[in-house]
Design an enzyme around this catalytic site. Structure first.
Site, PDB file in Angstrom:
ATOM      1  NE  ARG A 142      -2.485  -1.181   3.496  1.00 25.02           N
ATOM      2  CZ  ARG A 142      -2.164  -2.843   3.658  1.00 25.02           C
ATOM      3  NH1 ARG A 142      -2.536  -3.507   2.765  1.00 25.02           N
ATOM      4  NH2 ARG A 142      -2.083  -2.776   4.855  1.00 25.02           N
ATOM      5  CB  THR A 143       3.546   2.692   1.862  1.00 27.97           C
ATOM      6  OG1 THR A 143       2.791   2.505   3.684  1.00 27.97           O
ATOM      7  CG2 THR A 143       4.510   3.439   2.246  1.00 27.97           C
TER       8      THR A 143
ATOM      9  CE  LYS B 177      26.383  -6.710  -5.592  1.00 34.20           C
ATOM     10  NZ  LYS B 177      26.482  -6.398  -6.829  1.00 34.20           N
TER      11      LYS B 177
ATOM     12  NE  ARG C  27       7.668   0.541   5.537  1.00 33.85           N
ATOM     13  CZ  ARG C  27       6.148   0.098   5.283  1.00 33.85           C
ATOM     14  NH1 ARG C  27       5.704   1.528   4.505  1.00 33.85           N
ATOM     15  NH2 ARG C  27       5.426  -0.435   6.022  1.00 33.85           N
TER      16      ARG C  27
ATOM     17  CG  HIS D 270       4.186   4.956   7.768  1.00 34.11           C
ATOM     18  ND1 HIS D 270       4.768   6.215   7.115  1.00 34.11           N
ATOM     19  CD2 HIS D 270       4.617   3.635   7.323  1.00 34.11           C
ATOM     20  CE1 HIS D 270       4.282   5.090   5.775  1.00 34.11           C
ATOM     21  NE2 HIS D 270       4.193   4.130   6.058  1.00 34.11           N
TER      22      HIS D 270
END
Length: 193
Positions: free
Chosen positions: A56-57, A86, A107, A135
């Site tokens: 959703r975000t 890596k 995120r 958030h």
């Protein structure tokens, strides 16, 4: 009018900053819901860099950018499909990605990752959630929704219920609402206070 280089959280924003952002968002609502067409960001490229999943975000940011006329490059699983597997550090990723992007949406699972990344990015960085920290985009959306439904962000009694220890969206909402005349009540099991 608010001027930000990065949006890593709501803790450093004033009431005026928040009101400016909410007014701008309200003005763009018809565009972002597809009722109007815009070329406002026609020459801009946004990179979404998600080290943890969130459909959703990510889609909210990407669809908004597309509806504003911009373009998107998306890394939905940066932990497994970028050079992170890596050993590439977040600062190294920012130094590389900011060469390709006009804005980066990050995120990350670690609290504080957004502020660390922003300190190395030469382009604006938007925090789409970092660990249990914040958030801010969700907090801003919650503030906008409350304002639209109640007509104000002042004089409210707000109760937040549930896991308040690990939920970054309640952190951002609380930080945002603390700029207004709001009485808070917090309800949670003892281990989640």
């Amino acid at each position: 009018m608010v001027t930000l280089n990065h949006l890593t959280g709501l803790k450093d924003l004033s009431r005026g900053d928040l009101e400016d952002i909410l007014n701008i968002a309200e003005g763009l609502e018809d565009i972002c819901t597809g009722k109007q067409v815009s070329r406002l960001l026609e020459d801009k490229l946004m990179v979404t860099l998600f080290y943890e999943p969130s459909t959703r975000t990510r889609l909210s940011f990407e669809s908004a950018m597309n509806r504003l006329g911009g373009r998107v490059v998306s890394v939905a699983d940066a932990r497994g499909t970028s050079s992170a597997w890596k050993g590439e550090t977040l600062p190294d990723a920012m130094r590389t990605i900011d060469n390709y992007a006009d804005v980066i949406v990050l995120r990350h699972s670690e609290a504080g990752a957004a502020e660390e990344a922003a300190s190395f990015s030469r382009v604006p960085l938007l925090n789409a959630g970092d660990g249990t920290n914040e958030h801010p985009s969700q907090g801003l959306l919650d503030l906008l929704t409350i304002r639209k439904e109640r007509g104000t962000l002042d004089g409210l009694k707000v109760t937040l219920v549930g896991d308040l220890k690990h939920t970054r969206s309640t952190n951002s909402l609380t930080l945002g609402l603390s700029n207004f005349d709001v009485d808070f009540t917090f309800v949670s099991p003892p281990d989640f206070a």
